[in-house]
Enzyme design. Structure first.
Site, PDB file in Angstrom:
ATOM      1  CD  GLU A 126      68.153  97.314  56.757  1.00 56.18           C
ATOM      2  OE1 GLU A 126      67.908  98.489  56.411  1.00 56.18           O
ATOM      3  OE2 GLU A 126      67.457  96.346  56.395  1.00 56.18           O
ATOM      4  CD  GLU A 129      54.741  94.951  62.413  1.00 56.30           C
ATOM      5  OE1 GLU A 129      54.420  95.283  63.572  1.00 56.30           O
ATOM      6  OE2 GLU A 129      54.229  93.987  61.810  1.00 56.30           O
ATOM      7  CG  ASN A 183      71.313  96.773  54.481  1.00 59.34           C
ATOM      8  OD1 ASN A 183      72.349  96.282  54.889  1.00 59.34           O
ATOM      9  ND2 ASN A 183      71.011  98.047  54.674  1.00 59.34           N
ATOM     10  CG  LEU A 184      74.424  90.550  53.490  1.00 58.11           C
ATOM     11  CD1 LEU A 184      75.800  90.323  52.892  1.00 58.11           C
ATOM     12  CD2 LEU A 184      73.997  89.326  54.272  1.00 58.11           C
ATOM     13  CD  GLU A 215      70.943 105.019  47.555  1.00 53.73           C
ATOM     14  OE1 GLU A 215      69.844 105.505  47.238  1.00 53.73           O
ATOM     15  OE2 GLU A 215      71.744 104.559  46.726  1.00 53.73           O
ATOM     16  N   PRO A 275      57.656  89.101  53.679  1.00 56.41           N
ATOM     17  CG  PRO A 275      55.530  89.289  52.740  1.00 56.41           C
ATOM     18  CD  PRO A 275      56.236  88.899  54.002  1.00 56.41           C
ATOM     19  NE  ARG A 276      62.854  95.162  49.448  1.00 54.24           N
ATOM     20  CZ  ARG A 276      63.824  95.744  50.145  1.00 54.24           C
ATOM     21  NH1 ARG A 276      64.145  95.282  51.344  1.00 54.24           N
ATOM     22  NH2 ARG A 276      64.469  96.786  49.649  1.00 54.24           N
TER      23      ARG A 276
END
Length: 419
Positions: A336, A309, A333-334, A61, A266-267
């Protein structure tokens, strides 16, 4: 009754808040240098003139409101914009990209005295909430002080809606302070209308209008030189359990394309050691970015276990598997990767981005996969078909651009609010 109990509970919580915040500081979830902002104590003076307050809770957001902030301040030179967030990560993103006349503060904890201190200092002329967390004490004061407010990007999942139905009167009270409520989709609008008893307009998802993720062009050039003309694919924002499936898929890909490079972002980069251990079971040659290791000819997996990154790696690979979707996280998020001309693949658990997923699949701009075999088959097919890649990336990028018109609609609404 529920609201009274909540207010009393928040006042009791105030006595325990220092210990609570110290624990969060130790965990890296609060900024020790600015922790007083959580008590409603401002760390800077209120500027003269109009102050528009924009609140966004999460990282996603926060990124979505940057485009709004830039557009408003470009058009209205005399305005000031106060941005609040609740997390350290979102604050870092916001403060790094704010224009002049915009400044960041942490939202105070929802204790009446701290809420009042915050509002007494800032006296916002209007408020925009781009977030799903509704804080009762704060919203009560926004309403009492007659601060014009918009709930933008409204979203309510089916499961959350069913929970709110048990306390529908409270939900209605929480939504009352908003002069206008704008939903991301018709599904969200229908649910919010049933809770609020008011008309809710569909304005679309503000994330479509977000600025593309930033990157360092020098680092991008260096990586391109290291990779050369090797085929590559990217696994982005992966979670525990997903790297094992991704590794299985890459082993299958290497049988046909032995020079193929897999990049994993990785997240949570602090999982780097565990991911390396997991990948060792598949006898894959791994280099880690956190170790400043270069990509060698023999490197089969490049583990980008570093922070912030993702914009760099989306610009490096046309083919992206988006994590949080093979495990029941709900997806990420698709938009991005689509902004940066990527084809996106994901698992079956995409409930956090259901409407976006449906839009992309309707226009053949993404794929759902369920197994390592399906993932490897799609990656190999895309690597062998650059014409299909070009068509799909162009479709995805155009979808994002069209849906991004939501930004101008919100700008118009804000201007009307402040007339």
């Amino acid at each position: 009754m529920i609201r009274t109990i909540y207010k009393l509970s928040s006042q009791i919580f105030a006595t325990r808040a220092p210990a609570y915040l110290r624990k969060r500081i130790a965990l890296g979830k609060e900024d020790s240098a600015r922790v007083t902002e959580r008590y409603g104590v401002a760390s800077c003076e209120r500027p003269e003139g109009l102050v528009l307050w924009v609140h966004a809770a999460s990282v996603g957001e926060s990124r979505s409101i940057l485009a709004l902030i830039h557009a408003l301040l470009e058009k209205h030179k005399g305005w000031n914009i106060l941005i609040t967030t609740g997390t350290v990560s979102s604050a870092k993103i916001i403060t790094a990209e704010l224009p002049s006349n915009a400044f960041h503060q942490y939202l105070p904890l929802d204790v009446p005295a701290w809420v009042n201190a915050f509002l007494d200092h800032w006296h916002p002329d209007a408020a925009i909430w781009v977030e799903q967390e509704l804080w009762p004490n704060m919203l009560e004061q926004i309403h009492a002080r007659k601060i014009p407010a918009i709930l933008a990007n409204g979203r309510l999942t089916e499961s959350s809606f069913k929970r709110w139905l048990w306390i529908k009167s409270l939900a209605k009270d929480l939504l009352t302070p908003f002069h206008r409520i704008y939903a991301q989709s018709p599904y969200d609008a229908e649910r919010l209308e049933k809770l609020s008893g008011r008309q809710v307009l569909v304005r679309g998802n503000l994330k479509y209008a977000a600025e593309p993720l930033p990157y360092n062009p020098v680092l991008l050039d260096n990586l391109k030189k290291e990779i050369g003309d090797r085929p590559i694919w990217l696994a982005a924002s992966t979670h525990l359990g997903e790297e094992l499936v991704i590794a299985q898929a890459h082993k299958l890909i290497l049988k046909e394309r032995p020079d193929c490079l897999l990049i994993i972002v990785p997240r949570h980069p602090d999982r780097g050691d565990q991911i390396t251990t997991d990948l060792s079971e598949y006898h894959l040659r791994v280099e880690r970015r956190s170790f400043k290791s270069p990509i060698l000819k023999e490197t089969q997996v490049y583990l980008a276990d570093t922070f912030s990154e993702l914009g760099l790696f989306y610009r490096l690979s046309d083919i992206v598997f988006l994590g949080g979707s093979l495990v029941p996280i709900g997806g990420h998020n698709l938009i991005e990767p689509a902004q940066l001309e990527c084809i996106t693949l994901y698992g079956p658990h995409m409930h956090n981005a259901q409407e976006i997923k449906e839009l992309f699949e309707k226009h053949n701009a993404s794929f759902t996969i369920r197994t390592a075999q399906e993932l490897s088959a799609h990656v190999l097919s895309l690597l062998a078909n650059p014409e299909l890649v070009a068509t799909m990336t162009n479709t995805a990028t155009n979808l994002v651009a069209k849906e991004g018109e939501v930004l101008q609609d919100l700008i118009n609404d804000v201007e009307l609010l402040l007339k």
